[in-house]
Write an enzyme that holds these catalytic residues in place. Structure first.
Site, PDB file in Angstrom:
ATOM      1  N   HIS A 562       0.835  -1.212   0.000  1.00 15.62           N
ATOM      2  CA  HIS A 562       0.000   0.000   0.000  1.00 15.62           C
ATOM      3  C   HIS A 562       0.865   1.256   0.000  1.00 15.62           C
ATOM      4  O   HIS A 562       0.672   2.171  -0.825  1.00 15.62           O
ATOM      5  CB  HIS A 562      -0.911  -0.018   1.231  1.00 15.62           C
ATOM      6  CG  HIS A 562      -1.749   1.214   1.388  1.00 15.62           C
ATOM      7  ND1 HIS A 562      -3.080   1.260   1.036  1.00 15.62           N
ATOM      8  CD2 HIS A 562      -1.454   2.463   1.852  1.00 15.62           C
ATOM      9  CE1 HIS A 562      -3.565   2.473   1.271  1.00 15.62           C
ATOM     10  NE2 HIS A 562      -2.598   3.215   1.772  1.00 15.62           N
ATOM     11  N   GLU A 563       1.806   1.335   0.928  1.00 16.72           N
ATOM     12  CA  GLU A 563       2.647   2.538   1.022  1.00 16.72           C
ATOM     13  C   GLU A 563       3.495   2.720  -0.233  1.00 16.72           C
ATOM     14  O   GLU A 563       3.747   3.838  -0.673  1.00 16.72           O
ATOM     15  CB  GLU A 563       3.532   2.473   2.266  1.00 16.72           C
ATOM     16  CG  GLU A 563       2.771   2.390   3.586  1.00 16.72           C
ATOM     17  CD  GLU A 563       1.760   3.504   3.774  1.00 16.72           C
ATOM     18  OE1 GLU A 563       1.948   4.591   3.197  1.00 16.72           O
ATOM     19  OE2 GLU A 563       0.774   3.288   4.496  1.00 16.72           O
ATOM     20  N   HIS A 566       1.727   4.669  -2.943  1.00 10.89           N
ATOM     21  CA  HIS A 566       1.914   6.123  -2.866  1.00 10.89           C
ATOM     22  C   HIS A 566       3.274   6.514  -3.454  1.00 10.89           C
ATOM     23  O   HIS A 566       3.391   7.507  -4.179  1.00 10.89           O
ATOM     24  CB  HIS A 566       1.857   6.589  -1.412  1.00 10.89           C
ATOM     25  CG  HIS A 566       0.499   6.534  -0.806  1.00 10.89           C
ATOM     26  ND1 HIS A 566      -0.597   7.122  -1.389  1.00 10.89           N
ATOM     27  CD2 HIS A 566       0.048   5.973   0.353  1.00 10.89           C
ATOM     28  CE1 HIS A 566      -1.660   6.929  -0.628  1.00 10.89           C
ATOM     29  NE2 HIS A 566      -1.301   6.236   0.424  1.00 10.89           N
ATOM     30  N   HIS A 569       3.440   6.591  -7.206  1.00  9.21           N
ATOM     31  CA  HIS A 569       2.726   7.762  -7.709  1.00  9.21           C
ATOM     32  C   HIS A 569       3.637   8.987  -7.646  1.00  9.21           C
ATOM     33  O   HIS A 569       3.721   9.776  -8.598  1.00  9.21           O
ATOM     34  CB  HIS A 569       1.465   7.980  -6.872  1.00  9.21           C
ATOM     35  CG  HIS A 569       0.449   8.858  -7.516  1.00  9.21           C
ATOM     36  ND1 HIS A 569      -0.711   9.238  -6.892  1.00  9.21           N
ATOM     37  CD2 HIS A 569       0.393   9.450  -8.744  1.00  9.21           C
ATOM     38  CE1 HIS A 569      -1.421  10.019  -7.684  1.00  9.21           C
ATOM     39  NE2 HIS A 569      -0.768  10.160  -8.813  1.00  9.21           N
TER      40      HIS A 569
END
Length: 782
Positions: A562-563, A566, A569
Site C-alpha cells: 500500500h505505502e 503512494h 505515484h
C-alpha cells in the site's frame, strides 16, 4: 497512509491512523503460479540489504564514501546540524520574498506569463521546509532535531498565512488568468497550477477587509493548535477497568500476563490497545464485553470541548471565506466538489453493501442464539458483539481448513522489497537500486536508501526506507513526500550563478539534494525524495538459533505494498510544476494507486515473483493465501458499513451544524443520530467515540476518500488488470495503460478525465453527483 504535501497556501500535515481502515479481501484468484523473475546482482543485493543486518552494516558505507563531515540530513546542505533548520527557514523566507516581488511587480504580458512559474517556485520553496520539518519533528529520534524542526515549521507556517492573505498575489493571478494573450503562453500544467492556486486563494478570505483577513489568520492558527491538542488528547476517561477472573477465562493467558491482578479487585486491563482488542474478541461474558466496549469508547469531557471548538472554528473560517460550511469549502477542489455529491456516493455504496451486511448480521445472530441456547426473538446483535462473533466465525473457518498459518515464512522483508522492484520493472520499467549512505544523510542507522532507476531515463527518485521499530517511533505506517519533482529552468540556473558566483548553481537551487540531467533534451529535474515509514520488528543479527531476516505477516506485506503505491505515484508523476507533482492531486484521488497495490499483493502471479520460504527457498503455495483471504473476507460488509458511518459523521461534523444546531452543538448527539439513521446497530448512549476520531483533523469532510478510492481500485483491477487473470497483473501493456492515464499526470489532469480515459467511460468525465453515485454502485470489490 499518504502524508499529503503542502501546496502554496496549505500547510502539510501528519495524519495519525487511529481508526484502522479495512484491508482488501478477495475470494477470486488465479491459479498459483511462480512467475518468471529475472535476477541481477543489484536484485540480489537489494534483498540482502534488508534481510542481512551484517551485510547492511558493511554495505551502507561502501561506494568510496570515506568523508566524515556531515553531508546533511537528506544530503541537504543546511541540515548538517539541528540549528541548520532555522538557517534553512530564514534563507527560504528571503527567497520567497524575492519570488513574491516578481509576481507582484509583473506589469507586462511577458512578465505576467511567468506568474505560474514563479508561484510554483514559491510553493516548492515553502514545501521543502514544511514537508521536511513536519517529517523530522515526528520521526527523528533526536529531540534537538525535533525542536528546531518544530520551530522551522512554525516560522514557515506563519509566513504562509501571511501570503495566504496577500491581496496583490491574488489580483495578479486573476489578471493573468483573465488575459487570453497571457494564458496562450502557458503550458497545460501552468494553467492547472494557476487554477488550483486561485481556488486556494478563494478559501482564504483574501477579498475581505484587513480586520477580517486577520481574523482568518487567527482562526487558522487556532485550528492548527486545536488539531494538535485533539490528537494528543485521544485517551479514554478510564484508562483501565477491573474484571473478575472468571470473566476473562476465554482470553489468551499470554495476552494477560502483564496486567494487574488483585484478590480484592480482580484483573485490571487497559480499556484501549491490544489487550482490550483481544479481550473484546474472546470474552464470552456479554456483560463484560459491554463494560469494556463502553469504557473504551468514552473520552474525557475536555476532549469533547476541544473537538467542539475545533469544529466551530473551522465552520467560522468557511463562513469568512464565503462558504456555507467547511465541507463545502474543502470539497470545492476535490473530485466530489460538494457535500451533495459525497452523499450520493455514500448512499449508493450503502445500498450496494446492504445485502452483505444483513447476511453477516444474521450469521452472527445465529451464533449468539446458539451460544445462549435461546430462541428469544428479542435477542439482537449489539455493538460489543461484533468483534466477538466475527472472531468465532473466522475461527470456525480456520479449524475447517486445518492448515496452520505460516505465511510469514515466505515474506522476508528483503524478498518483499525485491518483489516490489521486480513488479515495478514488469509494469513500468523502473527498479530499485540500493545506495550507500553519506555521513549525516539519515536519521537512524537502520534507514536504507534506494535509488529508483528508469530503464530509459536513469535515476528518477530517491527513496528512504525507515521500516524497523524503535523506542518513541510512531507505529503508524506512512508515506512522506519530502520533496517533489520539478523541472529546473535555464533562467533559474543563470540566476543562481549570478547570486552565488562561488558555488555550484545546483547546490544553490537544490540545497545539495539529488537532481537528474538529460543531455539529449537539455532538461534538469529535481528528483522526488520520499520516505516510507513502518514499524516492523527488527531481526536479530546473530546466526545461532535466531533468524536474521525480518519476516512479515501477510497484513504487514499488504501494508508495505500500500505505502509503495503512494511512492510509485510520487515517482512516476514527474511533472514540470511541483504543485501538481506525484501525489499532489485531489485528496479523494490520492489513495487510488495505493489501494490498487493491495490487489497486487494478493495476486498469484505477483506473489510468484518473489514469495519464497526464507530457509528452503520453496515457492509459496497459493492455496495458503486463498484460505487467508477467504477468512479475512468475513465481516467485510459490516466493516464497510462502519467506514460509511464514519464518513457520514465526518460530513455531519463539517456541515453547518457546529454553528446552527438547535440547542447548541452536541457532537455526541450528532454521532448517535448518524448511527440511529444509517447503522445496523445503535451506538450506546454512554459513549463518546468521536473523541478518538483522529482522522477528523486531517480529512475535514473528505474521510469518504478511502472508500471512494477502494471502489475505484476494485473497478480498475477488474477492468484494466483483468482481475489478475492470465498474468495480466504483471504485463507491461497493462501497467503502461495505468501509468499513461493516471500516474504520469500527478495532479496536472482532472481525476475524472483520468478515470474516463482509463476505463473508457465518458459518463465519468464531467464528474458531479451522478458520477459519484455511479462509483458508489460499483461497491467494494476486494
Amino acid at each position: 497512509m499518504l502524508i499529503s504535501p503542502c501546496r502554496l497556501y496549505r500547510a502539510s500535515f501528519r495524519p495519525i491512523t487511529l481508526i484502522q481502515h479495512p484491508l482488501p479481501r478477495r475470494l477470486a484468484f488465479a491459479a498459483a503460479s511462480h512467475s518468471h523473475a529475472p535476477t541481477t546482482q543489484d536484485d540480489n543485493v537489494l534483498r540482502h540489504v534488508f534481510d542481512s543486518q551484517s551485510f547492511w552494516r558493511s554495505f551502507r558505507h561502501t561506494g568510496g564514501c570515506i568523508a566524515t563531515q556531515s553531508k546533511g540530513l537528506f544530503c541537504n546542505r543546511y541540515l548538517t546540524q539541528p540549528q541548520g533548520f532555522l538557517d534553512f527557514s530564514r534563507a527560504t523566507v528571503e527567497k520567497c520574498q524575492r519570488l513574491v516581488a516578481n509576481v507582484v511587480g509583473a506589469s507586462t504580458n511577458k512578465e505576467r506569463c511567468s506568474i505560474p512559474y514563479f508561484l510554483d517556485r514559491l510553493s516548492d520553496s515553502l514545501c521543502r521546509v514544511l514537508d521536511m520539518a513536519d517529517f523530522v519533528r515526528s520521526t527523528h529520534p533526536d529531540s534537538s532535531w525535533q525542536e528546531t524542526a518544530t520551530q522551522a515549521y512554525a516560522m514557515l507556517f506563519q509566513f504562509m498565512n501571511v501570503l495566504n492573505t496577500t491581496p496583490d498575489l491574488k489580483a495578479q493571478l486573476e489578471a493573468a488568468l483573465g488575459d487570453p494573450e497571457v494564458r496562450a503562453g502557458w503550458t497545460s500544467e501552468e494553467k492547472m497550477v494557476a487554477q488550483i492556486l486561485l481556488k486556494d486563494f478563494s478559501k482564504s478570505a483574501i477579498d475581505l477587509p484587513e480586520e477580517k483577513r486577520q481574523a482568518f489568520v487567527n482562526f487558522s492558527n487556532r485550528i492548527s493548535q486545536l488539531g494538535t491538542k485533539f490528537i494528543k488528547g485521544m485517551r479514554p476517561e478510564l484508562p483501565s477497568i477491573s474484571f473478575q477472573h472468571r470473566q476473562l477465562r476465554d482470553v489468551d493467558p499470554l495476552v494477560l500476563q502483564h496486567v494487574t491482578r488483585s484478590h480484592l479487585t480482580g484483573v485490571s486491563i487497559p480499556t484501549v490497545g491490544p489487550v482490550a482488542i483481544t479481550a473484546l474478541r474472546s470474552m464470552k461474558d456479554e456483560a463484560a464485553r459491554r463494560k469494556l466496549y463502553i469504557a473504551g469508547r468514552s473520552t474525557l469531557k475536555s476532549q469533547l470541548q476541544t473537538l467542539q471548538e475545533f469544529l466551530q472554528t473551522r465552520a467560522k473560517v468557511a463562513n469568512l471565506s464565503g462558504y456555507r460550511s467547511y465541507a463545502d469549502m474543502n470539497l470545492s477542489d476535490k473530485l466530489a466538489q460538494s457535500p451533495a455529491a459525497v452523499h450520493s456516493f455514500l448512499a449508493a455504496l450503502s445500498k450496494d453493501n446492504e445485502s452483505q451486511t444483513q447476511q453477516e448480521m444474521e450469521e452472527m445472530l445465529f451464533l449468539k442464539k446458539l451460544e445462549k441456547g435461546d430462541e428469544d426473538t428479542s435477542i439482537q446483535i449489539e455493538p460489543w458483539d461484533r468483534d466477538y462473533y466475527q472472531t468465532q466465525l473466522a475461527n470456525k473457518q480456520r479449524s475447517r481448513s486445518r492448515r496452520p498459518d505460516f505465511l510469514s515464512a515466505y515474506f522476508s522483508l528483503g524478498t518483499v522489497i525485491q518483489g516490489l522492484s521486480r513488479l515495478f520493472t514488469q509494469l513500468y520499467g523502473v527498479r530499485f537500486e540500493p545506495a550507500p549512505i553519506a555521513p549525516g544523510e539519515v536519521w537512524d542507522p537502520g534507514v536504507r536508501r534506494l535509488d529508483v532507476i528508469d530503464e530509459d531515463k536513469g535515476r528518477i527518485a530517491v527513496l528512504y526506507c525507515d521500516l524497523f521499530a524503535r523506542p518513541g517511533k510512531s507505529p503508524n505506517p506512512a508515506h512522506f513526500t519530502l520533496r517533489c519533482s520539478r523541472r529546473i529552468s535555464h533562467s533559474e540556473i543563470t540566476e543562481a550563478s549570478i547570486s552565488h558566483p562561488n558555488l555550484d548553481p545546483m547546490q544553490v537551487i537544490n540545497d545539495g539534494m539529488a537532481i537528474s540531467h538529460n543531455a539529449s533534451t537539455n532538461t534538469t529535474y529535481q528528483l522526488p525524495t520520499i520516505a516510507l515509514i513502518c514499524d516492523f520488528e527488527e531481526p536479530s543479527d546473530q546466526h545461532s538459533d535466531s533468524k536474521e531476516s525480518a519476516l512479515l505477516s501477510f497484513r504487514n506485506m499488504q501494508t508495505i505494498f500500500h505505502e509503495m503505491g503512494h511512492a510509485i505515484h510520487s515517482i512516476l508523476g514527474r511533472t514540470a510544476c511541483q504543485v501538481v507533482s506525484g501525489t499532489r492531486c485531489a485528496t479523494d484521488f490520492a489513495e487510488l494507486p495505493s489501494v490498487l497495490m493491495e490487489h497486487f499483493a494478493a495476486d498469484a502471479h505477483v506473489l510468484g515473483l518473489f514469495a519464497r520460504h526464507w530457509q528452503t527457498d520453496a515457492p509459496l503455495p497459493y492455496e495458503m493465501v486463498a484460505e487467508r483471504l477467504a477468512i479475512e473476507r468475513r465481516g467485510q460488509g459490516v466493516e464497510t458499513e462502519h467506514q460509511i458511518l464514519l464518513a457520514m459523521l465526518d460530513q455531519a461534523y463539517h456541515s453547518d451544524l457546529p454553528l446552527t444546531m438547535e440547542g447548541g452543538f452536541d457532537s455526541t448527539k450528532v454521532l448517535q443520530d448518524v448511527w440511529d439513521r444509517y447503522g445496523s446497530v445503535k451506538e450506546p448512549r454512554e459513549t463518546s467515540a468521536q473523541g478518538f476520531f483522529g482522522h477528523l483533523v486531517e480529512y475535514g469532510g473528505t474521510y469518504y476518500s478511502y472508500l471512494f478510492d477502494r471502489a475505484i481500485a476494485g473497478k480498475v483491477w477488474q477492468e484494466v488488470f483483468d482481475g489478475g487473470r492470465h498474468g495480466a497483473a504483471i504485463r507491461r501493456e497493462r501497467g503502461r495503460r495505468f501509468r499513461d492515464e493516471v500516474l504520469r499526470w500527478g495532479g496536472s489532469k482532472d481525476g475524472w478525465s483520468c478515470l474516463a480515459g482509463l476505463l473508457g467511460d465518458e459518463r465519468l468525465r464531467d464528474g458531479g453527483p451522478e458520477a459519484m453515485a455511479e462509483v458508489g454502485k460499483w461497491g467494494i470489490k476486494d
